[in-house]
Design a protein around this motif. Structure first.
Motif, PDB file in Angstrom:
ATOM      1  N   SER A   1       0.829  -1.210   0.000  1.00  0.00           N
ATOM      2  CA  SER A   1       0.000   0.000   0.000  1.00  0.00           C
ATOM      3  C   SER A   1       0.864   1.260   0.000  1.00  0.00           C
ATOM      4  O   SER A   1       0.547   2.242  -0.679  1.00  0.00           O
ATOM      5  CB  SER A   1      -0.940  -0.001   1.212  1.00  0.00           C
ATOM      6  OG  SER A   1      -1.875  -1.053   1.129  1.00  0.00           O
TER       7      SER A   1
ATOM      8  N   ALA B   1       0.901   4.127  -2.822  1.00  0.00           N
ATOM      9  CA  ALA B   1       0.641   5.516  -2.458  1.00  0.00           C
ATOM     10  C   ALA B   1       1.780   6.429  -2.918  1.00  0.00           C
ATOM     11  O   ALA B   1       1.549   7.529  -3.435  1.00  0.00           O
ATOM     12  CB  ALA B   1       0.449   5.635  -0.949  1.00  0.00           C
TER      13      ALA B   1
ATOM     14  N   MET C   1      -7.669   1.299  -2.144  1.00  0.00           N
ATOM     15  CA  MET C   1      -6.991   2.347  -2.919  1.00  0.00           C
ATOM     16  C   MET C   1      -7.323   2.212  -4.402  1.00  0.00           C
ATOM     17  O   MET C   1      -7.593   3.203  -5.092  1.00  0.00           O
ATOM     18  CB  MET C   1      -5.480   2.255  -2.705  1.00  0.00           C
ATOM     19  CG  MET C   1      -5.032   2.581  -1.297  1.00  0.00           C
ATOM     20  SD  MET C   1      -3.289   2.150  -0.999  1.00  0.00           S
ATOM     21  CE  MET C   1      -2.480   3.359  -2.044  1.00  0.00           C
TER      22      MET C   1
END
Length: 206
Positions: free
Chosen positions: A78, A82, A140
């Motif tokens: 993640s 990001a 996400m």
């Protein structure tokens, strides 16, 4: 003054609650070198420089340690997604960054990636902490797709999520299994990923 033993700082750290973290780190090193089947609690203890009984203070069995390793991996996945999508100029470019982060992570951590997406952790009641952190990367992705398809139905968003995930996960597995030559450096893999994801018509890239 007497010289400290070489392992003094490590022993002190263990007494301050860092043993679990060190076992996870050691397990990850063994995993990347030997794969899931080559990992044992005894081998991880040896890698960490502790007694064979030490891992059992924190993990009931091998799967417990593997679940902790996988959870850390999902957090890093993640974070990579990001990082590579941050500052994107539009939703399409943001999606490209998410995909690049996914593929780059797989390239850098092949055995960990296999573990994270393998069949070992299907029992939600046993590994729900792992499943929660694993869901972050998918959230996400879904948020990114929703931004590209402003006003789309939930069903359409779900379908496009499946298509986008299939693309980047399939490419990641092909790279991990050395079925395609997408590059030998992070920069080359990222360029490949950006080119690949730019071919998904879900939003403007420029």
């Amino acid at each position: 003054m007497a010289k400290k033993p070489a392992n003094a700082s490590k022993s002190a750290a263990y007494h301050h609650g860092d043993l679990k973290r060190e076992l996870v780190a050691a397990g990850r090193r063994v995993l990347e070198e030997s794969g899931v089947e080559g990992l044992s609690l005894r081998g991880v203890a040896r890698e960490a420089g502790v007694s064979q009984a030490a891992p059992y203070h924190h993990f009931a069995d091998k799967d417990g340690l593997l679940a902790a390793i996988a959870a850390k991996g999902f957090g890093e996945l993640s974070a990579e997604m990001a990082k590579r999508s941050a500052g994107s100029e539009n939703p399409g470019a943001h999606m490209g960054g998410l995909g690049a982060g996914y593929i780059v992570f797989a390239f850098q951590n092949p055995e960990l990636f296999r573990l994270m997406h393998g069949p070992r952790f299907v029992a939600a009641e046993k590994y729900d902490d792992l499943l929660v952190i694993a869901a972050e990367s998918f959230t996400m992705l879904r948020d990114g797709v929703a931004a590209c398809l402003n006003g789309a139905s939930e069903t359409e968003i779900d379908t496009v999520c499946t298509a986008a995930w299939s693309l980047v996960h399939g490419a990641s597995m092909l790279i991990v299994d050395k079925r395609i030559d997408a590059g030998t450096t992070v920069e080359e893999i990222a360029a490949f990923a950006n080119d690949l994801t730019s071919r998904v018509p879900i939003g403007p890239r420029l």
